[in-house]
Design a protein around this motif. Sequence first.
Motif, mmCIF file in Angstrom:
data_model
loop_
_atom_site.group_PDB
_atom_site.id
_atom_site.type_symbol
_atom_site.label_atom_id
_atom_site.label_comp_id
_atom_site.label_asym_id
_atom_site.label_seq_id
_atom_site.Cartn_x
_atom_site.Cartn_y
_atom_site.Cartn_z
ATOM 1 N N GLY A 57 0.804 -1.207 0.000
ATOM 2 C CA GLY A 57 0.000 0.000 0.000
ATOM 3 C C GLY A 57 0.842 1.264 0.000
ATOM 4 O O GLY A 57 2.051 1.245 0.252
ATOM 5 N N ILE A 58 0.190 2.378 -0.264
ATOM 6 C CA ILE A 58 0.898 3.654 -0.387
ATOM 7 C C ILE A 58 1.576 4.027 0.926
ATOM 8 O O ILE A 58 2.763 4.365 0.956
ATOM 9 N N VAL A 59 0.827 3.978 2.015
ATOM 10 C CA VAL A 59 1.398 4.347 3.305
ATOM 11 C C VAL A 59 2.463 3.342 3.732
ATOM 12 O O VAL A 59 3.507 3.721 4.279
ATOM 13 N N THR A 60 2.221 2.065 3.471
ATOM 14 C CA THR A 60 3.197 1.030 3.838
ATOM 15 C C THR A 60 4.520 1.255 3.126
ATOM 16 O O THR A 60 5.599 1.196 3.740
ATOM 17 N N LYS A 61 4.465 1.528 1.828
ATOM 18 C CA LYS A 61 5.695 1.767 1.066
ATOM 19 C C LYS A 61 6.378 3.067 1.491
ATOM 20 O O LYS A 61 7.618 3.139 1.538
ATOM 21 N N LYS A 111 8.078 2.369 4.728
ATOM 22 C CA LYS A 111 9.237 1.510 4.477
ATOM 23 C C LYS A 111 10.389 2.313 3.891
ATOM 24 O O LYS A 111 11.565 2.051 4.183
ATOM 25 N N GLY A 112 10.065 3.294 3.053
ATOM 26 C CA GLY A 112 11.109 4.145 2.507
ATOM 27 C C GLY A 112 11.781 4.984 3.575
ATOM 28 O O GLY A 112 12.933 5.396 3.424
ATOM 29 N N LEU A 113 11.048 5.226 4.686
ATOM 30 C CA LEU A 113 11.617 5.983 5.796
ATOM 31 C C LEU A 113 12.332 5.075 6.792
ATOM 32 O O LEU A 113 12.793 5.554 7.833
ATOM 33 N N GLY A 114 12.387 3.776 6.464
ATOM 34 C CA GLY A 114 13.101 2.851 7.332
ATOM 35 C C GLY A 114 12.240 2.152 8.361
ATOM 36 O O GLY A 114 12.771 1.520 9.278
#
Length: 298
Positions: free
Chosen positions: A139-143, A146-149
Amino acid sequence: MAPAAPTAVRAGVVRRVTTWVTAHLGLVPFLVYTGVFLGAPVVMVLLGAFQDNDGVFTTDNIASAFKDQFGRSFATSIELSVLTAVLGAVLGAVLAQAVLASKEDGLLRKFVSSASGVLANFGGVPLAFAFIATLGSIGIVTKALKGLGFDIYASGFNLFNFTGIAIVYVYFQIPLMVIVFTPALEGMREQWREAAANLGATKWQYWRHIAGPILLPPFLASMLLLFANAFSAYATAYALTSGVVPLVPIQIGSLVSGNVVADQQNLGKALGLGMIVVVALVMAIYNWMQRRASRWLG
């Protein structure tokens, strides 16, 4: 002259009956509609729950409905409904109070009122898809997280289990609470607060001794309504989990769609009867509490 009296009485009775029928004539379409789409299915479920495949009376379906995986589905459904009803009631009540504290004609109150009306009825597959696209494994928020670590799925979060369903249910429980509880808050009279302040009561004492006892019945009644709302929900949970989480509506859907236990075709009706009993009991308590609340807030 004696026969005139009975004639006048009969004429009066006819007039009263005619007046009553005319006044309630508009209810006929509603009664027909509810009788066909609500009354008839309930009767069919009630009769089928106590019949075997050959139409012979039996209580085996009722016994099976509360054992093994079906008994666990009732426990899970009640646990989920209680959890989301409590969270939705508390958060919704806080939001409703915050909105009422704002300007009466302000943008915030109009926005929250309109949004609550929409979101309370936003459910089913579209709601499940919205959460999957937002908080799913890709999902958008999940990714973004994840990009923020921060990988929420690596930390134990899962949208497709009991916790995920609870989060989605709270999403539409909160606006429903705002809708049903706001009239109770609006019924609180400013004179009560002023009288308490004039007598030296603090804000805490006002809420503890006046506002709290008055608002408790409508708050509990609203919570029961939220419980019934979550207990009967089906499409959202099924779309999220594909039936992995054992809930009564999903079990019924599985049985009705053809996944039938051998020699127990009416087991789904027995489960449905159990749901009807639970919801009817909850709504009976809800109506009783609403009558108690109307003594003060009416």
